[in-house]
Write a protein that holds these residues in place. Structure first.
Motif, PDB file in Angstrom:
ATOM      1  N   VAL A  20      -1.808  -3.330   3.452  1.00  0.00           N
ATOM      2  CA  VAL A  20      -3.227  -3.396   3.784  1.00  0.00           C
ATOM      3  C   VAL A  20      -3.608  -4.865   3.953  1.00  0.00           C
ATOM      4  O   VAL A  20      -3.207  -5.717   3.167  1.00  0.00           O
ATOM      5  N   HIS A  54       0.843  -1.193   0.000  1.00  0.00           N
ATOM      6  CA  HIS A  54       0.000   0.000   0.000  1.00  0.00           C
ATOM      7  C   HIS A  54       0.877   1.240   0.000  1.00  0.00           C
ATOM      8  O   HIS A  54       1.830   1.327   0.762  1.00  0.00           O
ATOM      9  N   ASN A 110      -8.038   3.824   0.961  1.00  0.00           N
ATOM     10  CA  ASN A 110      -7.015   4.563   0.220  1.00  0.00           C
ATOM     11  C   ASN A 110      -7.252   6.068   0.309  1.00  0.00           C
ATOM     12  O   ASN A 110      -6.323   6.846   0.553  1.00  0.00           O
TER      13      ASN A 110
END
Length: 132
Positions: free
Chosen positions: A33, A26, A55
């Motif tokens: 994640v 991520h 996000n």
């Protein structure tokens, strides 16, 4: 009868050790994640919402100068199996941060407005099969 599909995406301080999950890299979190989801179409659709919201929480927090230690997004939705139409998707957000609660609520509200996947789903989308 409405069949429910629940997923969870977590990052930062909400990452767990062990258990049945997938860890993915991520951009905004060094630990990646964690995704908890079965692999069905219903789960993947709801995961798209959870992942997008997660996000965008990190992206918008960075732009606003907010520090987040962790984020967890749980998304759930159902389908009417007689026609396989979505009955809607809802999501809940948990944030681990020392930021004032009012700033975090404003962040969540802003992300609800800008998150691309929820926005696209709210507008409806044509899905077509291509030849290639």
């Amino acid at each position: 009868m409405d069949e429910r599909f629940t997923v969870m995406a977590s990052a930062g301080s909400y990452l767990s050790e062990g258990g049945e999950h997938v860890r993915l890299p991520h951009r905004w979190t060094p630990g990646g994640v964690e995704v908890r989801s079965a692999f069905t179409g219903g789960h993947v659709l709801n995961l798209a919402v959870a992942a997008c919201v997660l996000n965008d929480l990190y992206r918008e927090a960075e732009a606003a100068g907010l520090e987040l230690r962790g984020v967890r997004v749980r998304a759930e939705g159902g389908f009417d199996p007689s026609v396989w139409r979505s009955t809607g998707i809802s999501y809940a957000v948990e944030i681990d941060s020392d930021e004032p609660p009012a700033r975090l609520e404003a962040l969540i509200a802003a992300v609800d407005e800008v998150a691309e996947i929820p926005r696209a789903l709210r507008q409806g989308a044509a899905v077509t099969r291509s030849a290639g």
